[in-house]
Design a protein around this motif. Structure first.
Motif, PDB file in Angstrom:
ATOM      1  N   ARG A  92       0.809  -1.134   0.126  1.00 31.28           N
ATOM      2  CA  ARG A  92       0.035  -0.065   0.036  1.00 31.28           C
ATOM      3  C   ARG A  92       0.804   1.231  -0.018  1.00 31.28           C
ATOM      4  O   ARG A  92       0.499   2.192  -0.653  1.00 31.28           O
ATOM      5  CB  ARG A  92      -0.911  -0.141   1.142  1.00 31.28           C
ATOM      6  CG  ARG A  92      -1.821   1.230   1.140  1.00 31.28           C
ATOM      7  CD  ARG A  92      -2.947   0.885   2.327  1.00 31.28           C
ATOM      8  NE  ARG A  92      -2.239   0.938   3.614  1.00 31.28           N
ATOM      9  CZ  ARG A  92      -2.742   0.875   4.885  1.00 31.28           C
ATOM     10  NH1 ARG A  92      -3.979   0.342   4.912  1.00 31.28           N
ATOM     11  NH2 ARG A  92      -2.114   0.670   6.001  1.00 31.28           N
TER      12      ARG A  92
ATOM     13  N   GLY B  63      -5.390   1.209  -8.734  1.00 37.85           N
ATOM     14  CA  GLY B  63      -6.331   0.388  -8.029  1.00 37.85           C
ATOM     15  C   GLY B  63      -6.392  -1.009  -8.173  1.00 37.85           C
ATOM     16  O   GLY B  63      -6.512  -1.971  -7.728  1.00 37.85           O
ATOM     17  N   PHE B  64      -6.227  -1.238  -9.591  1.00 43.19           N
ATOM     18  CA  PHE B  64      -6.208  -2.486 -10.135  1.00 43.19           C
ATOM     19  C   PHE B  64      -4.800  -3.336  -9.897  1.00 43.19           C
ATOM     20  O   PHE B  64      -4.965  -4.558  -9.623  1.00 43.19           O
ATOM     21  CB  PHE B  64      -6.425  -2.373 -11.487  1.00 43.19           C
ATOM     22  CG  PHE B  64      -7.897  -2.247 -12.050  1.00 43.19           C
ATOM     23  CD1 PHE B  64      -8.676  -3.470 -12.088  1.00 43.19           C
ATOM     24  CD2 PHE B  64      -8.480  -1.253 -12.630  1.00 43.19           C
ATOM     25  CE1 PHE B  64     -10.147  -3.485 -12.037  1.00 43.19           C
ATOM     26  CE2 PHE B  64      -9.792  -1.308 -12.889  1.00 43.19           C
ATOM     27  CZ  PHE B  64     -10.802  -2.421 -12.792  1.00 43.19           C
TER      28      PHE B  64
ATOM     29  N   ARG C 220      -4.943  -4.152  -6.071  1.00 45.27           N
ATOM     30  CA  ARG C 220      -6.124  -4.712  -5.531  1.00 45.27           C
ATOM     31  C   ARG C 220      -5.984  -6.206  -4.861  1.00 45.27           C
ATOM     32  O   ARG C 220      -6.878  -6.702  -4.314  1.00 45.27           O
ATOM     33  CB  ARG C 220      -7.333  -5.108  -6.773  1.00 45.27           C
ATOM     34  CG  ARG C 220      -6.627  -6.005  -7.617  1.00 45.27           C
ATOM     35  CD  ARG C 220      -7.760  -6.145  -8.591  1.00 45.27           C
ATOM     36  NE  ARG C 220      -7.317  -7.147  -9.709  1.00 45.27           N
ATOM     37  CZ  ARG C 220      -7.950  -7.484 -10.606  1.00 45.27           C
ATOM     38  NH1 ARG C 220      -9.343  -6.956 -10.712  1.00 45.27           N
ATOM     39  NH2 ARG C 220      -7.569  -8.214 -11.742  1.00 45.27           N
TER      40      ARG C 220
ATOM     41  N   GLY D 157      -8.308  -5.268  -1.947  1.00 43.18           N
ATOM     42  CA  GLY D 157      -9.246  -5.030  -2.893  1.00 43.18           C
ATOM     43  C   GLY D 157      -9.089  -3.772  -3.740  1.00 43.18           C
ATOM     44  O   GLY D 157      -7.979  -3.025  -3.393  1.00 43.18           O
ATOM     45  N   PHE D 158      -9.744  -3.425  -4.673  1.00 45.06           N
ATOM     46  CA  PHE D 158      -9.523  -2.574  -5.766  1.00 45.06           C
ATOM     47  C   PHE D 158      -9.886  -1.065  -5.155  1.00 45.06           C
ATOM     48  O   PHE D 158      -9.165  -0.101  -5.332  1.00 45.06           O
ATOM     49  CB  PHE D 158     -10.624  -2.549  -6.617  1.00 45.06           C
ATOM     50  CG  PHE D 158     -10.614  -1.431  -7.648  1.00 45.06           C
ATOM     51  CD1 PHE D 158      -9.820  -1.206  -8.697  1.00 45.06           C
ATOM     52  CD2 PHE D 158     -11.699  -0.547  -7.442  1.00 45.06           C
ATOM     53  CE1 PHE D 158      -9.741   0.066  -9.342  1.00 45.06           C
ATOM     54  CE2 PHE D 158     -11.789   0.738  -8.282  1.00 45.06           C
ATOM     55  CZ  PHE D 158     -10.615   0.666  -9.239  1.00 45.06           C
ATOM     56  N   TRP D 159     -10.967  -0.837  -4.096  1.00 49.49           N
ATOM     57  CA  TRP D 159     -11.335   0.141  -3.443  1.00 49.49           C
ATOM     58  C   TRP D 159     -10.289   0.781  -2.549  1.00 49.49           C
ATOM     59  O   TRP D 159     -10.161   2.016  -2.412  1.00 49.49           O
ATOM     60  CB  TRP D 159     -12.664   0.230  -2.826  1.00 49.49           C
ATOM     61  CG  TRP D 159     -13.668   0.013  -4.078  1.00 49.49           C
ATOM     62  CD1 TRP D 159     -14.416  -1.137  -4.254  1.00 49.49           C
ATOM     63  CD2 TRP D 159     -14.346   0.926  -4.765  1.00 49.49           C
ATOM     64  NE1 TRP D 159     -15.655  -0.955  -5.293  1.00 49.49           N
ATOM     65  CE2 TRP D 159     -15.033   0.310  -5.669  1.00 49.49           C
ATOM     66  CE3 TRP D 159     -13.719   2.307  -5.245  1.00 49.49           C
ATOM     67  CZ2 TRP D 159     -15.867   0.770  -6.875  1.00 49.49           C
ATOM     68  CZ3 TRP D 159     -14.484   2.790  -6.361  1.00 49.49           C
ATOM     69  CH2 TRP D 159     -15.493   2.273  -7.163  1.00 49.49           C
TER      70      TRP D 159
ATOM     71  N   ALA E  48      -6.947   0.136  -2.756  1.00 44.28           N
ATOM     72  CA  ALA E  48      -5.739   0.633  -3.415  1.00 44.28           C
ATOM     73  C   ALA E  48      -6.269   1.876  -4.080  1.00 44.28           C
ATOM     74  O   ALA E  48      -5.723   2.771  -4.237  1.00 44.28           O
ATOM     75  CB  ALA E  48      -5.360  -0.535  -4.461  1.00 44.28           C
ATOM     76  N   PHE E  49      -7.387   1.987  -4.421  1.00 38.32           N
ATOM     77  CA  PHE E  49      -7.750   2.984  -5.556  1.00 38.32           C
ATOM     78  C   PHE E  49      -7.862   4.344  -4.670  1.00 38.32           C
ATOM     79  O   PHE E  49      -7.458   5.579  -5.085  1.00 38.32           O
ATOM     80  CB  PHE E  49      -9.109   2.936  -6.062  1.00 38.32           C
ATOM     81  CG  PHE E  49      -9.891   4.023  -6.754  1.00 38.32           C
ATOM     82  CD1 PHE E  49      -9.514   4.409  -7.942  1.00 38.32           C
ATOM     83  CD2 PHE E  49     -10.778   4.813  -5.909  1.00 38.32           C
ATOM     84  CE1 PHE E  49     -10.023   5.383  -8.516  1.00 38.32           C
ATOM     85  CE2 PHE E  49     -11.645   5.879  -6.666  1.00 38.32           C
ATOM     86  CZ  PHE E  49     -10.975   6.220  -7.863  1.00 38.32           C
TER      87      PHE E  49
END
Lengths: 195, 92
Positions: free
Chosen positions: A2, B35-36, B39, B43-45, B47-48
């Protein structure tokens, strides 16, 4: 993972923003310098091609300079001393012609009068009503005292020193106001001498 | 008579402009891609959203740096010194 994505997002955000906001523009600038008769170098003038406003401003400035040169030259820069007047003009003597102080040159066109005071004043030289002093004979050519009238009978003298030192009887004498040194001084022209 | 000499040279200047709509497009593209890519864990959201935060932070850093480095806000302001040079004879 992250934090790695955070760092990538920060770098991409900063880079893209920099590219979108900071823009580069290139212009071709023409520098023109003029030298007039080798007297000095005129500062170069920059005309930015493609910028009509700048070119119009430069043309207006050049026109103003040419107009100023028509009136005696371009405006010079203000003096650092910020003197608003000419220091010489404060001297009253400086307002007179230098030749007037010379005395012996006869620049006024009036012939010098023998026996006159150094400043050309004839006051007291002649007595009132006594007529012109026959000793006050102009040295140079011009209107002489004898020309004022034949009744005055001003004799012509070839020796001005004798005329100044030995006034004839019957005529007015040069008073003591005429200093002895005045006799040694060269005659000073004065308009009052012929009146 | 006056002899006139002309020299031409290229002058480059930088100025700051508004971000515009391109920034929003870049924001969407970058955050979606990140995000992709990220993920896997949250998940995607997740990271997005973190990508959006990072992109905005990077944008703020870039704006702060550009405001300090580039002072001109327009093209005319960037070439103001060159325009003045037509009067004082110096081109910087």
């Amino acid at each position: 993972m992250r934090w790695l994505m955070m760092c990538v997002a920060i770098v991409l955000g900063a880079g893209i923003t920099w590219l979108l906001t900071v823009r580069r523009v290139t212009r071709q600038v023409t520098l023109s310098s003029a030298t007039a008769n080798g007297s000095g170098e005129r500062p170069p003038r920059a005309d930015v091609l493609g910028n009509e406003a700048a070119m119009d401003e430069a043309a207006t400035d050049e026109a103003a300079t040419d107009e100023a040169e028509g009136f005696g030259g371009a405006t010079t820069q203000e003096s650092s001393s910020r003197m608003g007047w000419d220091r010489t003009s404060q001297d009253e003597d400086a307002l007179f012609p230098h030749d007037l102080h010379a005395g012996d040159r006869g620049v006024t066109g009036v012939p010098p009068i023998q026996g006159a005071t150094p400043n050309g004043d004839l006051a007291g030289v002649t007595a009132p009503g006594a007529g012109a002093d026959p000793s006050l004979t102009p040295v140079d050519e011009g209107p002489t005292v004898g020309d004022l009238g034949p009744e005055l009978g001003a004799p012509e003298r070839d020796d001005p020193e004798a005329a100044a030192g030995e006034p004839e009887s019957g005529g007015a004498h040069v008073t003591e106001s005429a200093t002895p040194a005045a006799n040694d001084d060269p005659p000073v022209p004065g308009p009052a001498g012929v009146r | 008579m006056a002899e006139q000499t002309r020299r031409a040279r290229t002058v480059m200047r930088r100025y700051r402009a508004d971000i515009g709509g391109s920034w929003w497009g870049a924001l969407v593209v970058v955050t979606v891609v990140l995000g992709f890519v990220g993920r896997g864990d949250g998940g995607f959201w997740g990271a997005f959203l973190w990508s959006v935060v990072g992109f905005v932070v990077g944008t703020l850093i870039a704006i702060a740096m550009s405001s300090r480095v580039v002072g001109a806000r327009s093209e005319a302001e960037a070439f103001a010194d060159v325009d003045v040079a037509s009067g004082d004879g110096t081109a910087r």
